[in-house]
Design a protein around this motif. Sequence first.
Motif, PDB file in Angstrom:
ATOM      1  N   GLY A 115       1.013  -1.137   0.205  1.00 28.44           N
ATOM      2  CA  GLY A 115      -0.103   0.053  -0.070  1.00 28.44           C
ATOM      3  C   GLY A 115       0.722   1.303  -0.106  1.00 28.44           C
ATOM      4  N   GLU A 116       0.671   2.200   0.973  1.00 28.46           N
ATOM      5  CA  GLU A 116       1.388   3.253   1.112  1.00 28.46           C
ATOM      6  C   GLU A 116       2.650   3.097   1.992  1.00 28.46           C
ATOM      7  OE1 GLU A 116       0.972   6.177  -0.793  1.00 28.46           O
ATOM      8  OE2 GLU A 116      -0.393   4.889  -2.164  1.00 28.46           O
ATOM      9  N   ALA A 117       2.663   2.103   2.801  1.00 26.88           N
ATOM     10  CA  ALA A 117       3.697   1.880   3.712  1.00 26.88           C
ATOM     11  C   ALA A 117       4.970   1.267   3.067  1.00 26.88           C
ATOM     12  CB  ALA A 117       3.329   0.874   4.461  1.00 26.88           C
ATOM     13  N   ASN A 118       6.079   2.016   3.370  1.00 30.17           N
ATOM     14  CA  ASN A 118       7.483   1.531   3.064  1.00 30.17           C
ATOM     15  C   ASN A 118       8.116   0.774   4.265  1.00 30.17           C
ATOM     16  OD1 ASN A 118       8.080   2.916   0.367  1.00 30.17           O
ATOM     17  ND2 ASN A 118       7.461   4.586   1.645  1.00 30.17           N
ATOM     18  N   LEU A 119       8.422  -0.522   3.914  1.00 31.19           N
ATOM     19  CA  LEU A 119       8.770  -1.584   4.902  1.00 31.19           C
ATOM     20  C   LEU A 119      10.348  -1.714   4.731  1.00 31.19           C
ATOM     21  CD1 LEU A 119       5.664  -1.816   5.330  1.00 31.19           C
ATOM     22  CD2 LEU A 119       6.044  -4.296   5.679  1.00 31.19           C
ATOM     23  N   LYS A 120      11.023  -2.075   5.755  1.00 28.76           N
ATOM     24  CA  LYS A 120      12.247  -2.455   5.657  1.00 28.76           C
ATOM     25  C   LYS A 120      12.695  -3.340   6.875  1.00 28.76           C
ATOM     26  CE  LYS A 120      17.049  -0.249   6.006  1.00 28.76           C
ATOM     27  NZ  LYS A 120      17.770   1.050   6.634  1.00 28.76           N
TER      28      LYS A 120
ATOM     29  N   ASN B  15       6.625  -8.405  -0.149  1.00 32.30           N
ATOM     30  CA  ASN B  15       6.058  -8.679  -1.422  1.00 32.30           C
ATOM     31  C   ASN B  15       4.601  -8.015  -1.453  1.00 32.30           C
ATOM     32  OD1 ASN B  15       8.161 -10.091  -2.759  1.00 32.30           O
ATOM     33  ND2 ASN B  15       7.444 -11.823  -1.803  1.00 32.30           N
ATOM     34  N   SER B  16       4.169  -7.217  -2.271  1.00 37.67           N
ATOM     35  CA  SER B  16       2.825  -6.618  -2.528  1.00 37.67           C
ATOM     36  C   SER B  16       1.952  -7.525  -3.226  1.00 37.67           C
ATOM     37  CB  SER B  16       2.933  -5.151  -3.089  1.00 37.67           C
ATOM     38  OG  SER B  16       1.805  -4.673  -3.360  1.00 37.67           O
ATOM     39  N   LYS B  17       0.723  -7.809  -2.782  1.00 39.25           N
ATOM     40  CA  LYS B  17      -0.266  -8.604  -3.462  1.00 39.25           C
ATOM     41  C   LYS B  17      -1.300  -7.906  -4.036  1.00 39.25           C
ATOM     42  CE  LYS B  17       1.819 -12.489  -2.363  1.00 39.25           C
ATOM     43  NZ  LYS B  17       2.654 -13.213  -3.425  1.00 39.25           N
ATOM     44  N   SER B  18      -1.750  -6.558  -3.512  1.00 40.19           N
ATOM     45  CA  SER B  18      -2.640  -5.612  -3.907  1.00 40.19           C
ATOM     46  C   SER B  18      -2.281  -4.494  -3.523  1.00 40.19           C
ATOM     47  CB  SER B  18      -4.073  -6.302  -3.432  1.00 40.19           C
ATOM     48  OG  SER B  18      -4.364  -5.870  -2.070  1.00 40.19           O
ATOM     49  N   SER B  19      -3.140  -3.525  -3.781  1.00 47.43           N
ATOM     50  CA  SER B  19      -3.242  -2.127  -3.357  1.00 47.43           C
ATOM     51  C   SER B  19      -3.132  -1.942  -1.749  1.00 47.43           C
ATOM     52  CB  SER B  19      -4.372  -1.162  -3.878  1.00 47.43           C
ATOM     53  OG  SER B  19      -5.423  -1.726  -3.414  1.00 47.43           O
ATOM     54  N   THR B  20      -3.486  -2.799  -1.117  1.00 49.39           N
ATOM     55  CA  THR B  20      -3.711  -2.791   0.335  1.00 49.39           C
ATOM     56  C   THR B  20      -2.999  -4.127   1.194  1.00 49.39           C
ATOM     57  OG1 THR B  20      -5.901  -3.693   0.305  1.00 49.39           O
ATOM     58  CG2 THR B  20      -5.713  -1.228   0.100  1.00 49.39           C
TER      59      THR B  20
ATOM     60  N   ALA C  49      -3.078  -0.206   7.328  1.00 52.62           N
ATOM     61  CA  ALA C  49      -4.121   0.151   8.070  1.00 52.62           C
ATOM     62  C   ALA C  49      -5.245   1.354   7.426  1.00 52.62           C
ATOM     63  CB  ALA C  49      -3.676   1.139   9.511  1.00 52.62           C
ATOM     64  N   SER C  50      -6.380   1.204   7.685  1.00 50.86           N
ATOM     65  CA  SER C  50      -7.352   2.094   7.268  1.00 50.86           C
ATOM     66  C   SER C  50      -7.523   3.558   7.721  1.00 50.86           C
ATOM     67  CB  SER C  50      -8.741   1.249   7.281  1.00 50.86           C
ATOM     68  OG  SER C  50      -9.050   0.966   8.573  1.00 50.86           O
TER      69      SER C  50
END
Length: 206
Positions: free
Chosen positions: A68-73, A180-185, A205-206
Amino acid sequence: MTMKSILRLLAMVATTSAVFAACNSKNQETTQDKQATTLAAVEVPENTAALQDTIKGSIPSVATGKIGEANLKLTYHAPGVKGRTIWGGLVAYDQVWVTGAHMATTLETDKAIVIGGKEIPAGKYALFTIPGREEWTLIINKNYKQHLADNYDQKDDLVRIQVKPTTLEQHQERLKYEINSKSSTEGVINISWDKLGITAPVKTAS
């Protein structure tokens, strides 16, 4: 000097020159043979993927990704199998594991995310697991400044979820994290090593 002596001297010179030329040619051939042998000995194999991992110790590693909009490390040290028994051997069953080596593996996010139905605010956390024979526990803990799991305290846990290990199609020599991203959220955190892998679902998170 008589003519006979001069002719004898010229004959000796010619013979010496011929012998020197023959020896020089033989030495050149010997040198070329040695060079050819040396080059053959250091020839790089065509299939470099077949080369063994000879790096000693655990490699400092980083996995990054966006869900989503979250950048993870994820920051961790990646140990190698090195022919050892990993599960139930080097890594004990039913004990909190740093899921890496040296310092605690850390998870950073710049936006709130949801793991196991629990919202995790933006920030930096420790990631631990408890490997089991049939099921693993994945843990997100507030205390990321730890050496291994020496100072682990369950009261600092934000999330505990149960995940099923799966058998990998290919051997994974070094411990590996992936985001890995699976969808927009939605997306996943994958952890794989040796012959096993686990997957933890992550949502924004919504």
